[in-house]
Design an enzyme around this catalytic site. Structure first.
Site, short mmCIF file in Angstrom:
data_model
loop_
_atom_site.label_atom_id
_atom_site.label_comp_id
_atom_site.label_asym_id
_atom_site.label_seq_id
_atom_site.Cartn_x
_atom_site.Cartn_y
_atom_site.Cartn_z
N ARG A 1 14.96 1.84 -15.26
CA ARG A 1 15.86 0.83 -14.66
C ARG A 1 15.15 -0.52 -14.58
O ARG A 1 13.96 -0.63 -14.91
CB ARG A 1 16.35 1.27 -13.28
CG ARG A 1 15.28 1.67 -12.32
CD ARG A 1 15.89 2.43 -11.13
NE ARG A 1 14.91 3.25 -10.46
CZ ARG A 1 14.14 2.85 -9.45
NH1 ARG A 1 14.27 1.64 -8.99
NH2 ARG A 1 13.25 3.65 -8.91
N VAL B 1 2.71 7.83 -13.20
CA VAL B 1 1.57 7.15 -13.83
C VAL B 1 0.30 7.21 -12.97
O VAL B 1 -0.80 7.01 -13.48
CB VAL B 1 1.88 5.66 -14.15
CG1 VAL B 1 3.01 5.55 -15.16
CG2 VAL B 1 2.19 4.86 -12.89
N SER C 1 2.64 -10.05 -11.76
CA SER C 1 3.63 -10.76 -10.92
C SER C 1 3.05 -12.11 -10.52
O SER C 1 1.82 -12.25 -10.38
CB SER C 1 3.91 -9.94 -9.67
OG SER C 1 4.59 -10.72 -8.72
N TYR D 1 0.35 -5.23 -2.67
CA TYR D 1 1.03 -5.51 -3.94
C TYR D 1 0.32 -6.65 -4.68
O TYR D 1 0.06 -6.57 -5.89
CB TYR D 1 2.48 -5.87 -3.64
CG TYR D 1 3.36 -6.11 -4.84
CD1 TYR D 1 3.86 -5.06 -5.60
CD2 TYR D 1 3.71 -7.41 -5.21
CE1 TYR D 1 4.68 -5.29 -6.70
CE2 TYR D 1 4.53 -7.65 -6.30
CZ TYR D 1 5.02 -6.58 -7.04
OH TYR D 1 5.84 -6.82 -8.13
N LYS E 1 -1.49 -6.55 -8.36
CA LYS E 1 -1.03 -7.39 -9.47
C LYS E 1 -2.12 -8.34 -9.95
O LYS E 1 -2.19 -8.68 -11.13
CB LYS E 1 0.24 -8.15 -9.06
CG LYS E 1 1.45 -7.24 -8.80
CD LYS E 1 1.81 -6.46 -10.05
CE LYS E 1 3.06 -5.61 -9.88
NZ LYS E 1 3.43 -4.89 -11.11
P1 NAP Z 1 12.48 -1.21 -10.05
O1 NAP Z 1 13.85 -1.67 -10.38
O2 NAP Z 1 12.17 -0.74 -8.67
O3 NAP Z 1 12.07 -0.08 -11.11
C1 NAP Z 1 10.81 0.53 -11.02
C2 NAP Z 1 10.63 1.49 -12.17
O4 NAP Z 1 9.33 2.06 -12.08
C3 NAP Z 1 11.62 2.65 -12.13
O5 NAP Z 1 11.95 3.01 -13.44
C4 NAP Z 1 10.81 3.76 -11.45
O6 NAP Z 1 11.33 5.03 -11.82
C5 NAP Z 1 9.42 3.49 -12.04
N1 NAP Z 1 8.28 3.99 -11.26
C6 NAP Z 1 7.94 3.69 -9.98
N2 NAP Z 1 6.82 4.35 -9.61
C7 NAP Z 1 6.44 5.07 -10.70
C8 NAP Z 1 5.36 5.96 -10.97
N3 NAP Z 1 4.43 6.25 -10.03
N4 NAP Z 1 5.27 6.53 -12.19
C9 NAP Z 1 6.20 6.26 -13.14
N5 NAP Z 1 7.24 5.43 -12.96
C10 NAP Z 1 7.36 4.86 -11.75
O7 NAP Z 1 11.41 -2.37 -10.34
P2 NAP Z 1 11.52 -3.72 -11.21
O8 NAP Z 1 11.93 -4.80 -10.30
O9 NAP Z 1 12.24 -3.46 -12.47
O10 NAP Z 1 9.96 -3.96 -11.50
C11 NAP Z 1 9.33 -3.54 -12.71
C12 NAP Z 1 7.92 -4.10 -12.72
O11 NAP Z 1 7.99 -5.53 -12.64
C13 NAP Z 1 7.07 -3.65 -11.53
O12 NAP Z 1 5.74 -3.48 -11.93
C14 NAP Z 1 7.18 -4.83 -10.58
O13 NAP Z 1 6.07 -4.89 -9.72
C15 NAP Z 1 7.20 -5.99 -11.55
N6 NAP Z 1 7.79 -7.20 -11.00
C16 NAP Z 1 9.06 -7.22 -10.52
C17 NAP Z 1 9.57 -8.40 -10.01
C18 NAP Z 1 10.97 -8.50 -9.47
O14 NAP Z 1 11.30 -9.56 -8.88
N7 NAP Z 1 11.83 -7.52 -9.63
C19 NAP Z 1 8.77 -9.55 -9.99
C20 NAP Z 1 7.49 -9.50 -10.49
C21 NAP Z 1 7.00 -8.31 -11.00
P3 NAP Z 1 11.18 6.32 -10.82
O15 NAP Z 1 11.63 5.85 -9.47
O16 NAP Z 1 12.03 7.37 -11.44
O17 NAP Z 1 9.74 6.67 -10.86
#
Ligand code: NAP
Length: 247
Positions: A18, A64, A142, A155, A159
């Site tokens: 997702r 992971v 991030s 966090y 990062k």
């Molecule tokens: P999200 O919608 O919460 O999705 C997180 C994804 O990671 C899900 O597919 C989840 O699947 C998986 N996941 C979580 N823990 C895991 C683990 N231990 N092993 C394997 N898979 C795992 O998050 P997102 O917003 O798309 O963020 C994706 C990345 O971008 C992250 O690293 C986040 O820190 C970074 N990021 C996001 C933002 C933002 O504003 N959204 C900004 C900067 C950076 P399951 O729950 O099935 O494990």
């Protein structure tokens, strides 16, 4: 537009079920790669893989943070899809709290998934990539890792750690034909940010010169570029995709 620049490549996207990871999986699949979509919830990962354009994709349950699970999953992926040439370390979690209230588990869980998880997968794919003298690794960091953020010491540390990991891996593997870069997204509309209140979003928008949060696809296009052949002379870089927040 049909794209083929990643035809014949096999990509792993951790947390590909997702949000940003799913958008990256779609972008890599559109460019012709076979994509292994990973998440702790295997059913959701398999379902997401089934929605990707093209053929040859598969979903896998994998935490992971667990090095044994990482090794076993990599071996299953290579049996199924072939040698891995692209790794996107995207899986990430938040456990926000102010410093004085932050529990050991909150700190450790975030480091174990966001930082150690990326290390686990990078180490696992490196031998094969070095042997084949080709490979591309992308870490999703991030802007919080570049600037810090009150209430997110765990966090931000994870990062920022990814930035150091990216540059070290880039230096270590450049002569073996393996590149490693990072993207530092700003605030992007996903499940991770859906709980932000209206006033928090308004405050954030004032910090973003372009005036709005980003979409997962904004990150995905840059990811496709960085892992692909057009970026063949780029390694060790951290690219902010943040509407101008950090410059
Ligand atoms: P999200 O919608 O919460 O999705 C997180 C994804 O990671 C899900 O597919 C989840 O699947 C998986 N996941 C979580 N823990 C895991 C683990 N231990 N092993 C394997 N898979 C795992 O998050 P997102 O917003 O798309 O963020 C994706 C990345 O971008 C992250 O690293 C986040 O820190 C970074 N990021 C996001 C933002 C933002 O504003 N959204 C900004 C900067 C950076 P399951 O729950 O099935 O494990």
């Amino acid at each position: 537009m049909s794209r083929t620049e990643l035809h014949g490549q096999v990509a792993i996207v951790t947390g590909g079920s997702r949000g940003i990871g799913l958008a990256i999986s779609v972008a890599l699949a559109e460019a012709g790669a076979a994509v292994a979509v990973l998440g702790r919830n295997g059913e959701r990962a398999v379902e997401a893989a089934g929605t990707l354009p093209g053929e040859g994709h598969a979903g896998f349950a994998c935490d992971v943070a667990n090095p044994d699970a990482v090794k076993a999953t990599l071996s299953a992926i290579e049996d199924d899809l072939g040698p891995v040439t692209i790794l996107v370390n995207n899986a990430g979690i938040t456990r926000d709290n102010i410093l004085l209230r932050m529990k050991d588990e909150e700190f450790d869980e975030v480091i174990a998934t966001n930082l150690k998880g990326a290390f686990n997968f990078t180490r696992a794919v490196t031998r094969g990539m070095m042997k084949r003298r080709t490979g591309s690794i992308l870490n999703i960091s991030s802007v919080v890792g570049l600037q810090g953020n009150a209430g997110q010491a765990n966090y931000a540390a994870s990062k920022a750690g990814l930035v150091g990991l990216t540059k070290s891996v880039a230096k270590e593997l450049a002569s073996r034909g393996v590149r490693c870069n990072a993207i530092a997204p700003g605030f992007i509309h996903t499940d991770m940010t859906e709980d932000l209140g209206e006033s928090q979003v308004e405050r954030l928008q004032q910090l973003i010169p372009m005036g709005s949060l980003g979409e997962p696809e904004d990150v995905a296009g840059v990811a496709r570029f960085l892992v692909g052949p057009e970026a063949r002379y780029i390694t060790g870089q951290v690219l902010a995709v943040d509407g101008g927040m950090v410059m």
